[in-house]
Write a protein that holds these residues in place. Structure first.
Motif, PDB file in Angstrom:
ATOM      1  N   GLU A   1       0.882  -1.237  -0.064  1.00  0.00           N
ATOM      2  CA  GLU A   1      -0.041   0.038  -0.165  1.00  0.00           C
ATOM      3  C   GLU A   1       0.912   1.337   0.114  1.00  0.00           C
ATOM      4  N   ALA A   2       1.809   1.453   0.916  1.00  0.00           N
ATOM      5  CA  ALA A   2       2.883   2.398   0.724  1.00  0.00           C
ATOM      6  C   ALA A   2       3.679   2.621  -0.605  1.00  0.00           C
ATOM      7  N   LEU A   3       4.100   1.542  -1.031  1.00  0.00           N
ATOM      8  CA  LEU A   3       4.828   1.700  -2.368  1.00  0.00           C
ATOM      9  C   LEU A   3       3.694   2.333  -3.312  1.00  0.00           C
ATOM     10  N   LEU A   4       2.678   1.972  -3.324  1.00  0.00           N
ATOM     11  CA  LEU A   4       1.598   2.279  -4.294  1.00  0.00           C
ATOM     12  C   LEU A   4       0.993   3.617  -4.205  1.00  0.00           C
ATOM     13  N   ALA A   5       1.320   4.322  -3.060  1.00  0.00           N
ATOM     14  CA  ALA A   5       0.829   5.446  -2.829  1.00  0.00           C
ATOM     15  C   ALA A   5       2.002   6.679  -3.248  1.00  0.00           C
ATOM     16  N   GLY A   6       2.984   5.898  -3.548  1.00  0.00           N
ATOM     17  CA  GLY A   6       4.319   6.867  -3.709  1.00  0.00           C
ATOM     18  C   GLY A   6       4.315   6.904  -5.428  1.00  0.00           C
ATOM     19  N   ALA A   7       4.936   8.305  -5.681  1.00  0.00           N
ATOM     20  CA  ALA A   7       4.950   8.682  -7.226  1.00  0.00           C
ATOM     21  C   ALA A   7       4.036   8.540  -8.285  1.00  0.00           C
ATOM     22  N   SER A   8       4.344   7.667  -9.303  1.00  0.00           N
ATOM     23  CA  SER A   8       3.543   7.368 -10.346  1.00  0.00           C
ATOM     24  C   SER A   8       4.087   6.110 -11.030  1.00  0.00           C
ATOM     25  N   PRO A   9       3.199   5.161 -11.704  1.00  0.00           N
ATOM     26  CA  PRO A   9       3.428   4.063 -12.124  1.00  0.00           C
ATOM     27  C   PRO A   9       4.935   4.015 -12.854  1.00  0.00           C
ATOM     28  N   GLN A  10       5.015   5.082 -13.646  1.00  0.00           N
ATOM     29  CA  GLN A  10       6.291   5.211 -14.496  1.00  0.00           C
ATOM     30  C   GLN A  10       7.298   5.276 -13.642  1.00  0.00           C
ATOM     31  N   LEU A  11       7.506   6.013 -12.615  1.00  0.00           N
ATOM     32  CA  LEU A  11       8.600   6.376 -11.633  1.00  0.00           C
ATOM     33  C   LEU A  11       8.895   5.145 -10.832  1.00  0.00           C
ATOM     34  N   ARG A  12       7.668   4.190 -10.575  1.00  0.00           N
ATOM     35  CA  ARG A  12       7.727   3.079  -9.725  1.00  0.00           C
ATOM     36  C   ARG A  12       8.594   2.001 -10.390  1.00  0.00           C
ATOM     37  N   ASN A  13       8.398   2.208 -11.711  1.00  0.00           N
ATOM     38  CA  ASN A  13       8.911   1.129 -12.529  1.00  0.00           C
ATOM     39  C   ASN A  13      10.637   1.228 -12.904  1.00  0.00           C
ATOM     40  N   MET A  14      11.007   2.700 -12.344  1.00  0.00           N
ATOM     41  CA  MET A  14      12.439   2.733 -12.404  1.00  0.00           C
ATOM     42  C   MET A  14      13.068   2.808 -11.109  1.00  0.00           C
ATOM     43  N   ALA A  15      12.318   3.246 -10.130  1.00  0.00           N
ATOM     44  CA  ALA A  15      12.869   3.479  -8.620  1.00  0.00           C
ATOM     45  C   ALA A  15      13.050   2.232  -8.171  1.00  0.00           C
ATOM     46  N   THR A  16      14.370   2.111  -7.317  1.00  0.00           N
ATOM     47  CA  THR A  16      14.619   0.797  -6.612  1.00  0.00           C
ATOM     48  C   THR A  16      14.486   1.065  -5.272  1.00  0.00           C
ATOM     49  N   VAL A  17      14.445   0.180  -4.555  1.00  0.00           N
ATOM     50  CA  VAL A  17      14.730   0.147  -3.126  1.00  0.00           C
ATOM     51  C   VAL A  17      15.500   0.817  -2.393  1.00  0.00           C
ATOM     52  N   GLY A  18      16.839   0.406  -2.673  1.00  0.00           N
ATOM     53  CA  GLY A  18      18.019   1.154  -2.325  1.00  0.00           C
ATOM     54  C   GLY A  18      17.824   2.597  -2.680  1.00  0.00           C
ATOM     55  N   GLY A  19      17.552   2.943  -3.722  1.00  0.00           N
ATOM     56  CA  GLY A  19      17.309   4.268  -4.161  1.00  0.00           C
ATOM     57  C   GLY A  19      16.238   5.144  -3.377  1.00  0.00           C
ATOM     58  N   ASN A  20      15.140   4.295  -3.354  1.00  0.00           N
ATOM     59  CA  ASN A  20      14.094   4.963  -2.483  1.00  0.00           C
ATOM     60  C   ASN A  20      14.268   5.351  -0.840  1.00  0.00           C
ATOM     61  N   LEU A  21      15.209   4.410  -0.261  1.00  0.00           N
ATOM     62  CA  LEU A  21      15.775   4.700   1.157  1.00  0.00           C
ATOM     63  C   LEU A  21      16.905   5.858   0.865  1.00  0.00           C
ATOM     64  N   LEU A  22      17.235   6.067   0.046  1.00  0.00           N
ATOM     65  CA  LEU A  22      18.274   7.397  -0.040  1.00  0.00           C
ATOM     66  C   LEU A  22      17.955   8.476  -0.695  1.00  0.00           C
ATOM     67  N   GLN A  23      16.613   8.593  -1.136  1.00  0.00           N
ATOM     68  CA  GLN A  23      16.185   9.565  -2.151  1.00  0.00           C
ATOM     69  C   GLN A  23      16.246  11.052  -0.879  1.00  0.00           C
ATOM     70  N   ARG A  24      16.514  12.042  -1.328  1.00  0.00           N
ATOM     71  CA  ARG A  24      16.809  13.229  -0.772  1.00  0.00           C
ATOM     72  C   ARG A  24      15.526  13.934  -0.600  1.00  0.00           C
ATOM     73  N   THR A  25      15.533  14.972   0.452  1.00  0.00           N
ATOM     74  CA  THR A  25      14.356  15.673   0.650  1.00  0.00           C
ATOM     75  C   THR A  25      13.765  16.449  -0.255  1.00  0.00           C
ATOM     76  N   ARG A  26      12.719  16.669  -0.290  1.00  0.00           N
ATOM     77  CA  ARG A  26      11.616  17.595  -1.495  1.00  0.00           C
ATOM     78  C   ARG A  26      11.554  18.980  -1.027  1.00  0.00           C
ATOM     79  N   CYS A  27      12.702  19.302   0.038  1.00  0.00           N
ATOM     80  CA  CYS A  27      12.340  20.653   0.693  1.00  0.00           C
ATOM     81  C   CYS A  27      12.755  21.737  -0.509  1.00  0.00           C
ATOM     82  N   THR A  28      11.839  22.817  -0.795  1.00  0.00           N
ATOM     83  CA  THR A  28      12.216  23.515  -2.070  1.00  0.00           C
ATOM     84  C   THR A  28      13.448  24.163  -2.088  1.00  0.00           C
ATOM     85  N   TYR A  29      13.835  24.691  -0.631  1.00  0.00           N
ATOM     86  CA  TYR A  29      14.907  25.458  -0.597  1.00  0.00           C
ATOM     87  C   TYR A  29      16.409  24.552  -0.916  1.00  0.00           C
ATOM     88  N   PHE A  30      16.113  23.304  -0.817  1.00  0.00           N
ATOM     89  CA  PHE A  30      17.316  22.332  -1.131  1.00  0.00           C
ATOM     90  C   PHE A  30      17.544  22.376  -2.506  1.00  0.00           C
TER      91      PHE A  30
END
Ligand SMILES: Cc1cc2nc3c(=O)[nH]c(=O)nc-3n(C[C@H](O)[C@H](O)[C@H](O)COP(=O)(O)OP(=O)(O)OC[C@H]3O[C@@H](n4cnc5c(N)ncnc54)[C@H](O)[C@@H]3O)c2cc1C
Length: 325
Positions: free
Chosen positions: A92-121
């Protein structure tokens, strides 16, 4: 344009050796976060080590745990039969994230290490202690509607944006890591860091360490729910999210796990709230009382002052949905 060299590793050892050779090497998996950050000038790399050929794409059930290779795609994990049956919270949590296209590229390791979405960052014209330590924080007195209310410091109020990680925190997952000194396991609760005086450090992974897998211990949960509150129904990061797993027997809560997303620089486990729920009957009143405890210590800013109330309501709703009252 920043030049970088590219190396495709075929073994875990070769990837780690390549990372150890140069000071500014980054592993690339799906590239859905790393490439955006490089293109916008937030990050640079001398060398990109492509890890997509490594044999880390297996999902297998072992005694007392589920083993998930670091290169398993978010889409494959969400649709895996064992995951859907035994760990539906994660699906359920995975399917709540991003879009089907992104989920088809995104990996478990990359998801753990994705950076913040703070706009100032992301905005390199603005100060950001996470991007450039010591430069200040644009969010503190800026537009901080999406920002943290727990575990904040006077240096940074960015949140970790992952949905998957919130479920992994509730499930007490472990992160398996390989590095120049060998292998080690990091408990999910110790993986992401609070900002303190070093907001540039998101996690406890060493610079040349590679995530090889995630493992989830077997558990006897009977009820689950992942609730994500966001501005749009899909393709938006969480304002607040809640992962709930309960073990209910004879109308009593025997075990409870709750983790929040969108409120801190790491998935925010609510150990005190979990304790309050244990031994209780699963009623709306008991859920509310426990949820109200969860906001003790919250620190709000100008635009995110709505979050504590949203947290309480979201926890109660997620708990109610998990037991389908
Ligand atoms: C428009 C958009 C919307 C999104 N919405 C959501 C959302 O709602 N919820 C959500 O959870 N996510 C969301 N995401 C984020 C997405 O889930 C991440 O970008 C993705 O999970 C990153 O995985 P990746 O394999 O592409 O990582 P990459 O971009 O390849 O890598 C990310 C980081 O991880 C490092 N890395 C990757 N694998 C390893 C490894 N095995 N060991 C060590 N280091 C490694 C890289 O060096 C890099 O620093 C969104 C992304 C975009 C672009």
């Amino acid at each position: 344009m920043n030049q970088f060299s590219y190396y495709r590793a075929s073994t875990v050892k070769a990837a780690i050796d390549a990372a150890s050779r140069s000071g500014n090497t980054r592993f690339i998996a799906g590239g859905t976060n790393l490439l955006d950050l490089m293109k916008s000038g937030v990050l640079t790399a001398e060398t990109l080590v492509d890890i997509n050929k490594l044999p880390l794409r297996e999902i297998r059930q072992e005694q007392n745990r589920l083993h998930i290779g670091a290169l398993v795609l978010n889409s494959s994990l969400a649709e895996d039969d064992i995951v859907k049956k035994q760990y539906p919270l994660l699906s359920e949590a995975l399917l709540a994230g991003a879009s089907p296209q992104l989920r088809n590229m995104a990996t478990v390791g990359g998801n753990l290490l994705q950076r913040t979405r703070c706009t100032y960052f992301y905005d390199t014209t603005m100060p950001c202690n996470k991007r450039t330590p010591g430069s200040g924080c644009g969010a503190m007195d800026g537009i901080n509607r999406m920002h943290a209310i727990f575990g904040v410091s006077d240096q940074c109020i960015a949140v970790h944006p992952s949905d998957m990680c919130v479920a992994l925190a509730a499930l007490d997952a472990n992160i398996l890591v390989a590095g120049p000194k060998g292998q080690r396991t990091i408990a999910m609760k110790d993986f992401h860091r609070l900002p303190g005086n070093t907001p540039q450090l998101d996690n406890t992974l060493g610079k040349t360490e590679l995530i090889t897998a995630v493992e989830i211990p077997a558990a006897n949960f009977t009820n689950w729910h992942y609730l994500k509150v966001r501005d749009r129904a899909s393709y938006a990061f969480a304002l607040v999210s809640v992962a709930v797993a309960l073990q209910v027997e004879n109308n009593r809560i025997k075990d409870a796990r709750i983790a929040l997303g969108g409120v801190a620089s790491k998935p925010w486990r609510l150990l005190q709230t979990e304790q309050l729920l244990k031994g209780q009957t699963p009623t709306a009143d008991n859920f509310r009382k426990a949820a109200e405890k969860s906001i003790e210590g919250a620190v709000t800013r100008t635009y995110n002052a709505f979050k504590p109330a949203m947290v309480v309501n979201s926890i109660q709703t997620a708990l109610l949905k998990s037991v389908a009252i």
